[in-house]
Design a protein around this motif. Structure first.
Motif, PDB file in Angstrom:
ATOM      1  N   LYS A 109      26.700  21.836  40.963  1.00 40.62           N
ATOM      2  CA  LYS A 109      26.814  20.931  39.817  1.00 40.62           C
ATOM      3  C   LYS A 109      26.365  21.592  38.517  1.00 40.62           C
ATOM      4  N   LYS A 110      26.908  22.810  38.295  1.00 43.07           N
ATOM      5  CA  LYS A 110      26.573  23.524  37.069  1.00 43.07           C
ATOM      6  C   LYS A 110      27.687  24.497  36.705  1.00 43.07           C
ATOM      7  N   VAL A 111      27.646  24.942  35.464  1.00 43.47           N
ATOM      8  CA  VAL A 111      28.607  25.917  34.945  1.00 43.47           C
ATOM      9  C   VAL A 111      28.144  27.306  35.358  1.00 43.47           C
TER      10      VAL A 111
ATOM     11  N   LYS B 122      36.930  26.795  46.899  1.00 46.77           N
ATOM     12  CA  LYS B 122      36.961  25.403  47.352  1.00 46.77           C
ATOM     13  C   LYS B 122      35.854  24.576  46.716  1.00 46.77           C
ATOM     14  N   ASN B 123      34.847  25.223  46.139  1.00 43.62           N
ATOM     15  CA  ASN B 123      33.712  24.519  45.548  1.00 43.62           C
ATOM     16  C   ASN B 123      33.689  24.566  44.025  1.00 43.62           C
ATOM     17  N   ARG B 124      34.791  24.950  43.384  1.00 46.83           N
ATOM     18  CA  ARG B 124      34.718  25.084  41.931  1.00 46.83           C
ATOM     19  C   ARG B 124      36.002  24.649  41.245  1.00 46.83           C
ATOM     20  N   PHE B 125      35.861  24.273  39.991  1.00 45.88           N
ATOM     21  CA  PHE B 125      36.990  24.025  39.096  1.00 45.88           C
ATOM     22  C   PHE B 125      37.044  25.204  38.141  1.00 45.88           C
ATOM     23  N   GLY B 126      38.262  25.625  37.794  1.00 40.73           N
ATOM     24  CA  GLY B 126      38.379  26.697  36.820  1.00 40.73           C
ATOM     25  C   GLY B 126      39.421  27.693  37.264  1.00 40.73           C
ATOM     26  N   PRO B 127      39.600  28.737  36.546  1.00 41.25           N
ATOM     27  CA  PRO B 127      38.755  29.230  35.473  1.00 41.25           C
ATOM     28  C   PRO B 127      39.051  28.538  34.139  1.00 41.25           C
ATOM     29  N   TYR B 128      38.039  28.543  33.287  1.00 40.71           N
ATOM     30  CA  TYR B 128      38.142  28.036  31.927  1.00 40.71           C
ATOM     31  C   TYR B 128      37.855  29.190  30.978  1.00 40.71           C
ATOM     32  N   PRO B 129      38.413  29.145  29.765  1.00 40.67           N
ATOM     33  CA  PRO B 129      38.216  30.264  28.839  1.00 40.67           C
ATOM     34  C   PRO B 129      36.807  30.339  28.254  1.00 40.67           C
ATOM     35  N   GLY B 130      36.061  29.238  28.319  1.00 37.43           N
ATOM     36  CA  GLY B 130      34.716  29.260  27.757  1.00 37.43           C
ATOM     37  C   GLY B 130      33.769  28.324  28.479  1.00 37.43           C
ATOM     38  N   ARG B 131      32.497  28.471  28.171  1.00 37.55           N
ATOM     39  CA  ARG B 131      31.445  27.678  28.798  1.00 37.55           C
ATOM     40  C   ARG B 131      31.613  26.188  28.502  1.00 37.55           C
ATOM     41  N   ALA B 132      31.961  25.850  27.274  1.00 32.69           N
ATOM     42  CA  ALA B 132      32.094  24.443  26.882  1.00 32.69           C
ATOM     43  C   ALA B 132      33.187  23.742  27.682  1.00 32.69           C
ATOM     44  N   GLU B 133      34.325  24.400  27.861  1.00 36.29           N
ATOM     45  CA  GLU B 133      35.415  23.810  28.634  1.00 36.29           C
ATOM     46  C   GLU B 133      35.001  23.592  30.084  1.00 36.29           C
TER      47      GLU B 133
ATOM     48  N   PRO C 142      34.893  38.357  36.063  1.00 33.38           N
ATOM     49  CA  PRO C 142      33.773  38.069  35.174  1.00 33.38           C
ATOM     50  C   PRO C 142      34.303  37.772  33.774  1.00 33.38           C
ATOM     51  N   GLY C 143      33.641  36.875  33.063  1.00 42.04           N
ATOM     52  CA  GLY C 143      34.122  36.460  31.745  1.00 42.04           C
ATOM     53  C   GLY C 143      34.893  35.157  31.816  1.00 42.04           C
ATOM     54  N   GLU C 144      35.257  34.743  33.021  1.00 38.39           N
ATOM     55  CA  GLU C 144      35.886  33.442  33.217  1.00 38.39           C
ATOM     56  C   GLU C 144      34.781  32.470  33.612  1.00 38.39           C
ATOM     57  N   TRP C 145      34.923  31.216  33.209  1.00 39.51           N
ATOM     58  CA  TRP C 145      33.905  30.214  33.461  1.00 39.51           C
ATOM     59  C   TRP C 145      34.411  29.188  34.460  1.00 39.51           C
ATOM     60  N   TYR C 146      33.511  28.720  35.305  1.00 37.19           N
ATOM     61  CA  TYR C 146      33.835  27.770  36.359  1.00 37.19           C
ATOM     62  C   TYR C 146      32.800  26.654  36.374  1.00 37.19           C
ATOM     63  N   TYR C 147      33.194  25.508  36.916  1.00 36.24           N
ATOM     64  CA  TYR C 147      32.230  24.452  37.198  1.00 36.24           C
ATOM     65  C   TYR C 147      32.095  24.387  38.706  1.00 36.24           C
ATOM     66  N   CYS C 148      30.894  24.628  39.204  1.00 39.05           N
ATOM     67  CA  CYS C 148      30.641  24.625  40.645  1.00 39.05           C
ATOM     68  C   CYS C 148      30.331  23.203  41.090  1.00 39.05           C
ATOM     69  N   LEU C 149      31.124  22.679  42.006  1.00 46.69           N
ATOM     70  CA  LEU C 149      30.938  21.329  42.527  1.00 46.69           C
ATOM     71  C   LEU C 149      29.739  21.244  43.465  1.00 46.69           C
TER      72      LEU C 149
END
Length: 76
Positions: A22-24, A33-44, A12-19
């Protein structure tokens, strides 16, 4: 009924983009397999697809990647 629930990886606290959705999303809600990340923040995470396109273009146009013709290819 399954005895053991398979958990997704991440913290928790890590951000992902769910393919799939189609949302953060924060945290590891969807399978890897369905996500990109982790990213340090919501914007990334919100720019994940744009970042992937830019990186793919860099790799496709990298002269070191296409520096030699393969054995079966004719040099141009």
């Amino acid at each position: 009924m399954a005895l053991f629930k398979k958990r997704t990886t991440g913290k928790p606290g890590e951000w992902y983009y769910c393919l799939e959705h189609k949302k953060v999303e924060e945290g590891p809600d969807c399978p890897a397999k369905n996500r990109f990340g982790p990213y340090p923040g919501r914007a990334e995470a919100a720019h994940a697809l744009e970042t992937a396109r830019e990186r793919n273009l860099e790799w496709e146009t990298d002269p070191r990647w296409h520096d030699r013709a393969g054995k079966d290819e004719d040099p141009e």
